[in-house]
Design a protein around this motif. Structure first.
Motif, short mmCIF file in Angstrom:
data_model
loop_
_atom_site.label_atom_id
_atom_site.label_comp_id
_atom_site.label_asym_id
_atom_site.label_seq_id
_atom_site.Cartn_x
_atom_site.Cartn_y
_atom_site.Cartn_z
N UNK A 90 0.82 -1.21 0.00
CA UNK A 90 0.00 0.00 0.00
C UNK A 90 0.86 1.27 0.00
N UNK A 91 1.95 1.26 0.76
CA UNK A 91 2.81 2.45 0.83
C UNK A 91 3.40 2.75 -0.53
N UNK A 105 4.40 10.08 7.44
CA UNK A 105 4.83 10.06 6.04
C UNK A 105 3.75 9.44 5.15
N UNK A 106 3.19 8.31 5.61
CA UNK A 106 2.16 7.65 4.82
C UNK A 106 0.89 8.50 4.75
N UNK A 113 -1.19 10.07 1.52
CA UNK A 113 -2.63 9.89 1.33
C UNK A 113 -3.33 11.25 1.21
N UNK A 114 -2.91 12.21 2.04
CA UNK A 114 -3.49 13.55 2.00
C UNK A 114 -3.31 14.18 0.62
N UNK A 155 -4.78 9.26 15.85
CA UNK A 155 -5.48 10.54 15.71
C UNK A 155 -4.49 11.70 15.63
N UNK A 156 -3.50 11.72 16.52
CA UNK A 156 -2.51 12.80 16.54
C UNK A 156 -1.64 12.77 15.28
N UNK A 157 -1.33 11.57 14.81
CA UNK A 157 -0.50 11.45 13.61
C UNK A 157 -1.25 11.98 12.39
#
Length: 445
Positions: free
Chosen positions: A355-356, A388-389, A393-394, A421-423
């Motif tokens: 996926x990455x 990073x992942x 995605x963003x 959540x924080x990540x």
């Protein structure tokens, strides 16, 4: 004189081939035991580190132990090869059987690592001393070590690309053990005249006896492994396969089925909808345009089943690391019934990929991205829960797009849940923690 040189060269060559086989089987035995330890105990990185370290340390002890033998070196070398062949062949079966009757299988796995390491450590000095009769010192030591290391390389490649994906943990040890067994017999037969008659008879009898035991073990390997594995699950195992990436098990109870990956339950057909429906409909309801959707993981097809309830969706891409999991989702009757044959829908494209890497290389923008992956308990999964992942995605979302990921249990793993959540927030997402009670899994986020 020429005949003498030819005979010496032949004996030296056979000895080197035996060391190559030792390196070949020894390194794969390390990987097999490390994989078993990861499966039974968990924490793959820790287990691989411990097993390899223990085995290398034991090789050092074996080398020191070899000093104690000053007579009948060929006999003891062949005996160590025989014992090594036996232990390699039965390493997985012994581990599974012990696991079936006690929760202390880890002790046996570590003891097997020590025993195999000791035998390899003893053999290298023995081989060097035997080969000393055929080559001068500078060639002798380098050739012996060279063949052992080359065997380790070939063994590692064999385990990664042939053994684990095609033979599994049941039969790979037997292939390795039998190769070592055959080569060691060839060595013994070549050097038999340097062993006294009494010890020759002992070795011939030992080869016959151990050969029969190995062949019998090969015949009964699958049911013995299934016995040990079945004890890990309260319900009957109806499917079990070790793929290149993971151990997939499906169990059955009455009309219900459960999916396990590396011993951890992923879903039950009894209540999987309590997980998949909230994951899909919450995020789809917040997204104004939903034509192009990406699913990372979710090879069981349940998320796609829910996505297909939206007629405005034009394209769904599902990316799962394990090709076997996709095959189960597309062709296994348990899953095709569960997911309404969703993965065979004309709107759906399935891709077997990391996926990455897939996201990093993709140039497409998606309206919705859904991430349905196991908990991050190894290196391959850890990277899929990183900033990073999430940044990648963003960047692959439309401006109005939405993203959702499974994030463990807010009840059983509260810190992990809020860490996700924080990540996500650190990757510029606006977040909304969500959880639901799944009967077979507990509170899930």
């Amino acid at each position: 004189m020429a005949l003498v040189k030819s005979s010496r060269s032949k004996k030296s060559t056979v000895l080197k081939i035996a060391l190559f086989a030792t390196g070949f089987s020894g390194i794969v035995a390390e990987y097999i035991l490390s994989t078993l330890a990861s499966y039974f105990i968990g924490n793959a990185i820790l287990q691989f580190t411990l097993i390899v370290s223990i085995m290398l340390f034991s090789m050092g002890l074996g080398s020191r132990l070899s000093r104690s033998f000053d007579k009948n070196i060929i006999f003891y070398f062949v005996v160590s090869e025989l014992v090594l062949s036996f232990l390699v062949c039965f390493s997985a079966i012994i581990s599974y059987i012990i696991f079936g009757v006690t929760n202390n299988a880890w002790i046996v796995i570590y003891l097997l690592s020590i025993a195999i390491g000791l035998l390899i450590g003893v053999e290298i000095p023995f081989a060097t001393r035997i080969n000393n009769e055929y080559e001068e010192l500078r060639f002798n030591i380098s050739n012996i070590l060279e063949k052992d290391y080359y065997g380790s390389l070939v063994g590692g490649l064999f385990f990664a690309f042939v053994g684990l994906p095609y033979l599994g943990l049941t039969y790979t040890p037997f292939v390795l053990g039998l190769i070592n067994f055959g080569v060691s017999f060839w060595l013994f037969y070549t050097l038999r005249h340097q062993v006294n008659n009494k010890l020759q008879k002992v070795l011939y009898a030992s080869y016959m006896g151990i050969g029969i035991i190995i062949l019998s073990g090969l015949f009964f390997a699958k049911p013995l492994v299934l016995f040990g594995e079945q004890s890990k699950y309260k319900d009957k195992i109806v499917f079990s396969e070790q793929t290149k990436y993971q151990k997939i098990v499906i169990t059955s109870w009455q009309e219900w089925h459960s999916l396990y990956i590396n011993g951890n339950q992923q879903l039950s057909t009894f209540d999987e909808y309590l997980y998949h429906e909230p994951m899909v409909h919450s995020v789809l309801g917040m997204t104004p345009i939903k034509k192009n959707v990406l699913v990372l993981g979710g090879g069981d097809g349940c998320l796609v089943r829910e996505l297909l309830k939206y007629p405005e969706i034009e394209q769904i891409t599902l990316v799962d690391l394990d090709k076997k999991m996709i095959e189960l989702g597309t062709s296994n009757s348990i899953f095709t019934t569960l997911n309404n044959n969703a993965l065979n829908n004309s709107k759906v494209t399935t891709v077997a990929a990391d996926a990455f890497n897939y996201m990093d290389r993709s140039e497409e923008l998606y309206d919705v991205i859904l991430v349905d992956l196991p908990d991050p308990n190894n290196v391959d999964l850890n990277k899929l829960y990183t900033k990073e992942f999430y940044n990648i995605c963003y960047d692959k979302l439309q401006d109005y797009g939405s993203f959702i990921t499974q994030s463990g249990s807010p009840y059983y793993a509260t810190k992990a849940f809020y860490c996700v959540n924080k990540t996500l927030e650190a990757a510029s997402f606006y977040t909304l923690p969500l959880h639901n009670q799944v009967l077979t899994l507990g509170e899930w986020g």
